[in-house]
Design an enzyme around this catalytic site. Sequence first.
Site, mmCIF file in Angstrom:
data_model
loop_
_atom_site.group_PDB
_atom_site.id
_atom_site.type_symbol
_atom_site.label_atom_id
_atom_site.label_comp_id
_atom_site.label_asym_id
_atom_site.label_seq_id
_atom_site.Cartn_x
_atom_site.Cartn_y
_atom_site.Cartn_z
ATOM 1 N N PHE A 113 -15.180 -4.938 1.355
ATOM 2 C CA PHE A 113 -13.889 -4.743 1.598
ATOM 3 C C PHE A 113 -13.258 -4.791 -0.016
ATOM 4 O O PHE A 113 -14.232 -5.012 -0.830
ATOM 5 C CB PHE A 113 -12.953 -6.192 2.035
ATOM 6 C CG PHE A 113 -11.832 -5.800 2.924
ATOM 7 C CD1 PHE A 113 -12.511 -5.412 4.042
ATOM 8 C CD2 PHE A 113 -10.665 -6.088 3.075
ATOM 9 C CE1 PHE A 113 -11.392 -4.893 5.480
ATOM 10 C CE2 PHE A 113 -9.756 -5.631 3.896
ATOM 11 C CZ PHE A 113 -10.242 -5.145 5.069
ATOM 12 N N GLN A 229 3.495 -5.208 -2.398
ATOM 13 C CA GLN A 229 2.199 -4.195 -2.395
ATOM 14 C C GLN A 229 2.418 -3.015 -1.687
ATOM 15 O O GLN A 229 2.877 -3.184 -0.587
ATOM 16 C CB GLN A 229 1.128 -4.935 -1.792
ATOM 17 C CG GLN A 229 -0.163 -4.111 -1.682
ATOM 18 C CD GLN A 229 -1.317 -5.012 -1.259
ATOM 19 O OE1 GLN A 229 -1.713 -5.820 -0.142
ATOM 20 N NE2 GLN A 229 -2.105 -5.499 -2.372
ATOM 21 N N HIS A 231 0.320 -0.552 0.300
ATOM 22 C CA HIS A 231 -1.088 -0.329 0.545
ATOM 23 C C HIS A 231 -1.530 1.338 0.672
ATOM 24 O O HIS A 231 -0.777 2.396 0.722
ATOM 25 C CB HIS A 231 -1.080 -0.609 2.209
ATOM 26 C CG HIS A 231 -2.467 -0.798 2.736
ATOM 27 N ND1 HIS A 231 -3.402 0.396 3.030
ATOM 28 C CD2 HIS A 231 -3.211 -1.843 3.034
ATOM 29 C CE1 HIS A 231 -4.569 -0.132 3.494
ATOM 30 N NE2 HIS A 231 -4.603 -1.404 3.513
ATOM 31 N N LEU A 241 -0.340 1.737 9.401
ATOM 32 C CA LEU A 241 -1.616 1.111 8.532
ATOM 33 C C LEU A 241 -2.808 1.739 8.934
ATOM 34 O O LEU A 241 -3.083 1.794 10.081
ATOM 35 C CB LEU A 241 -1.499 -0.286 8.514
ATOM 36 C CG LEU A 241 -2.679 -1.058 8.061
ATOM 37 C CD1 LEU A 241 -2.473 -0.695 6.178
ATOM 38 C CD2 LEU A 241 -2.758 -2.372 7.979
ATOM 39 N N GLU A 244 -8.130 -1.045 5.558
ATOM 40 C CA GLU A 244 -9.015 -0.922 4.272
ATOM 41 C C GLU A 244 -10.525 -0.985 4.754
ATOM 42 O O GLU A 244 -11.408 -0.551 4.227
ATOM 43 C CB GLU A 244 -8.687 -1.929 3.427
ATOM 44 C CG GLU A 244 -9.604 -2.208 2.134
ATOM 45 C CD GLU A 244 -8.955 -3.169 1.141
ATOM 46 O OE1 GLU A 244 -7.772 -2.774 0.658
ATOM 47 O OE2 GLU A 244 -9.617 -3.825 0.561
ATOM 48 N N ARG A 275 -6.105 -2.875 -4.355
ATOM 49 C CA ARG A 275 -5.044 -1.874 -3.727
ATOM 50 C C ARG A 275 -4.048 -1.466 -4.785
ATOM 51 O O ARG A 275 -3.734 -0.243 -4.566
ATOM 52 C CB ARG A 275 -4.182 -2.479 -2.510
ATOM 53 C CG ARG A 275 -5.356 -2.792 -1.623
ATOM 54 C CD ARG A 275 -4.426 -3.770 -0.520
ATOM 55 N NE ARG A 275 -5.564 -4.017 0.476
ATOM 56 C CZ ARG A 275 -5.042 -4.661 1.782
ATOM 57 N NH1 ARG A 275 -3.886 -5.389 1.718
ATOM 58 N NH2 ARG A 275 -6.026 -4.688 2.647
ATOM 59 N N HIS A 340 3.743 -2.638 2.015
ATOM 60 C CA HIS A 340 2.918 -3.481 2.805
ATOM 61 C C HIS A 340 3.029 -4.815 2.772
ATOM 62 O O HIS A 340 2.887 -5.670 3.798
ATOM 63 C CB HIS A 340 1.507 -3.066 2.535
ATOM 64 C CG HIS A 340 0.690 -3.491 3.390
ATOM 65 N ND1 HIS A 340 0.277 -3.339 4.817
ATOM 66 C CD2 HIS A 340 -0.441 -4.356 3.109
ATOM 67 C CE1 HIS A 340 -1.035 -3.976 5.361
ATOM 68 N NE2 HIS A 340 -1.441 -4.649 4.282
ATOM 69 N N ARG A 375 -2.527 -8.735 -3.870
ATOM 70 C CA ARG A 375 -3.059 -9.396 -3.027
ATOM 71 C C ARG A 375 -4.393 -8.517 -2.700
ATOM 72 O O ARG A 375 -4.560 -7.336 -2.505
ATOM 73 C CB ARG A 375 -2.687 -9.599 -1.774
ATOM 74 C CG ARG A 375 -3.326 -10.206 -0.598
ATOM 75 C CD ARG A 375 -2.677 -10.611 0.612
ATOM 76 N NE ARG A 375 -2.335 -9.470 1.197
ATOM 77 C CZ ARG A 375 -2.691 -8.745 2.123
ATOM 78 N NH1 ARG A 375 -4.365 -9.079 2.402
ATOM 79 N NH2 ARG A 375 -2.001 -7.772 2.802
#
Lengths: 562, 387
Positions: A113, A229, A231, A241, A244, A275, A340, A375
């Site tokens: 990730f 955030q 995304h 979405l 990721e 991100r 996001h 985050r």
Amino acid sequence: MPSHDVLVIGAGLAGQRAALAAAEEGVSVGIISKVHPVRSHSNAAQGGINAALNPGDSWESHAFDTIKGSDYLGDQDAVEIMTREAPEEILHLEHLGVTFHRNEEGKLGTRAFGGASAARTYYVADITGQAIMHVLYEQLMKYSEQIARYEEWFCSSLAIDENGECCGVVTRNVADGSMELFQAKSVILCTGGNGMVWKPSTNALICTGDGIAMAYRAGAKLMDMEMIQYHPTTLAGKGFLITEGARGEGAHLLNAKGERFMEKYAPNKMELASRDVVSRAEQTEINEGRGFPDGTVALDITVVPKKRVHEALREIVLVGRDFAGVDITREPIHIKPGNHYTMGGVKTDVDGRTDIPGLYSAGETACVSVHGGNRLGANSLLDTLIFGKRSGRDAAARAKRIDYARASKQVLEDEENLVADIIGREKGSGRRISEIKLELGQTMDAKVAVFRDEAGITEALETVRRLKEEAKTAYIDDHGSVFNQDLIAAIELGYMLDNAECTCVAALERKESRGAQYRTDFPERNDEEWLKHIDLERTDDGPEISYSEVTITQWEPQERTY
Amino acid sequence: MADYTIKVRRFQPESGEGPYWEEFNVDLDPSLSVLDGLLQAKDREDGSLAVRCSCRAAICGSCGMKINGQSGLGCKTQIGEAQELADKQASATGKGGEGNSIVIEPMGNMPVIKDLITDMESTHWTKIRRVTPWLLPHGEPPEREYIVEPESMIDITQSMACIQCGACVSSCLSMEADPGFIGPAALAKAYRFVGDPRDAETHERLHDLANDPHGIYDCTHCFSCIDACPKGVAPMDQIMRLRRKAGEEGIDDPNSGHDHEIAFVKIIEKKGTLDESLLLQESFAPGFKGKLKPNKRAIREMLGSIPTAIRGIKTGKMRSLHKLIPGVHKKLPDQDDVKAIYAHAEEHSEEFNLYIKGEEGELAEENVEKGIERSTDPDTAQEVKNG
């Protein structure tokens, strides 16, 4: 008056975990949710949950990645707790029945990730949040004698006693419109984030910042509200979405010229940089004319083996097909950065305690802070569970120590009057709720997004303040009691406007670029002046600003490259 | 952008009036959803139009409804497609034309509370709780994770993919006839535990669900739930798996489905074709032993089927007399090919599951278009293996 030792508001992952943890301590628990618990937005977390559980991985490595990801705004004591407790929590979930992906040996398997130095993301296909949340709901059903569920009950205000401690909450049973004051020794706010303040957003329609606003109105401090955030991979226009996990499986980002542009911005981590970094890179490509005419860049998943896509990314195969008309196994899909996640929120300590005794918060509503300015992917589920659990335990311990305080009925009467006022407004007396919402969302997305500057934020703040005035006379069509969604939308709009105002004020205040806050007029990070949290407290004239220290244990701030 | 007319079945419980139809004109891109259309009507025209919704991305399960009579999710149904279907349905009934209203109703098999909002608690959640919907492992958990076959987790992830939207319940024909039927969603949930190697109560769960007259044998195999499910859970398949497991547990199937299935497989394996004359006896009195000492049920069933057999011959359903005489069918010359299919199936024994075999799923769809049966074509199977 219904009474529970511990009352949890919100039944996503943080709320359900808090309720279960409190019940384990032997106290009586109530959990209130404005939607049925399994409709909560934790469902949407696709990619997975991080934990340093593999031999060779370490909590220190996970902590460092998280802190670096946060652009050093995360409180390191809190990050340490979260990353240390992560492995045990994953095993706990596995024992409860979560169907985590296995490796060939039948043990828990991981995927890579963004922003992480090791593959430490545990997952269930790309429905990880859903899979975990449904398993926790199974446990809520199992322990129904200890945990009372109030499904489809809406909360509109906290009750604070004469000592300034939280002693309950005003609720409305959505099904019949009856309003009640619930009494509690501890109240835990787990109502999720505030994505609906922006349009478009990946968030669900229910993410209207309820808990953040309720706490703020009750006098609790909010922290880091500017940290929102965006995304990197959302469907243009609709805000859906794309996990990721797609980049974790090897998908590429391409501009309209077919260039893999992350080479320029993050030569080492490429698509798997943090991100904020990836979103800025994309937005730069788009702003400088290397995007597609629809204001997007492309995510190319065709480089991932087809079998693996079907096995690990099935949900986004469906999203591509149903919502964009694209077969992601055959052609790239157009994406752009989209609202996001709320890194900021109600300021809490590592046990979920806010500034108001008896009031707790966990999950996206809270700001502990483990995410700081940005985050990392697959840390949100972890945050909800670890701090949900810790809040539940501490709230239960408090409930065991104290007696019920007497909640004044005044707060209930105030809310009933407010509802009567909203319902009584004549059609045409003001604007429609939906119009105000739309203007708010578009303004915030235009002015308080990936790139920000003083003029834009100021303009947004002025708009928000005007909309707050307009909201006071906005009318609704539904004058009934049963499932009056119109009324609830009106109250939610008030929550959203408080959230928006706080975000604007904090974004204007932070005169530097850190994490998700990128000020084109202050493009550098400035540790000397701004390595601190911005705290906001409600006054009649708007949010009052103060500052608090960032806790640093063992990782001194460094330049951040990927 | 395009104009659509949505015709909504409304019910306002406080008005004192019964349900009524109301049409709304909406204006949106055909790729947007029916839910988007409803929300536009709600935002612009009438905020009292009640519909549960949250994620808009087919993950929260709030917006189950019937669109042109079909159960599904409002957010997952594109309004342009809904329009095409509405026009198609209109032309089938002789009305024809374009721009017919898209008909939107609350889910079926559930009491309606207001407009599109139904009472899922009494019809759906009560039944979910009926199947003891939590893991029941034995003893203390291990220090680390339970070690299980990787495929077993992927297998039950198909039923974990259920979002509890109720579309399957809404479409269930068995439930229409028997409101007590535990139903597709709850039984799919049950399979999630029965199929979970960590669960220690498989035996008890299966006996419970088999003995309940509203349990696993109450499904009529109509496929409605498979069509309705927006997440590929295929509830009926999960029910069939429960039946199969029940059969393996030696549970008596009142419909004899499991024994019947095994009889089919064995006869074809042995003969290379379906010798129908053997079907009945193989189903109820399998093998040499079964025929030597048929049990009471076998005798009852076989005697009981004589009138059916006679009717079958009379109506020409059973084409020739010799099909009634056991064993007259000769083995087919290309029986080795059939055996090869069996061998292949045995080698690839995993069941059809989108989570494991997305590609095979795709191929299957393509093959259906080409008119090829997936399971009987070794070449296609080979392709799958290589894919």
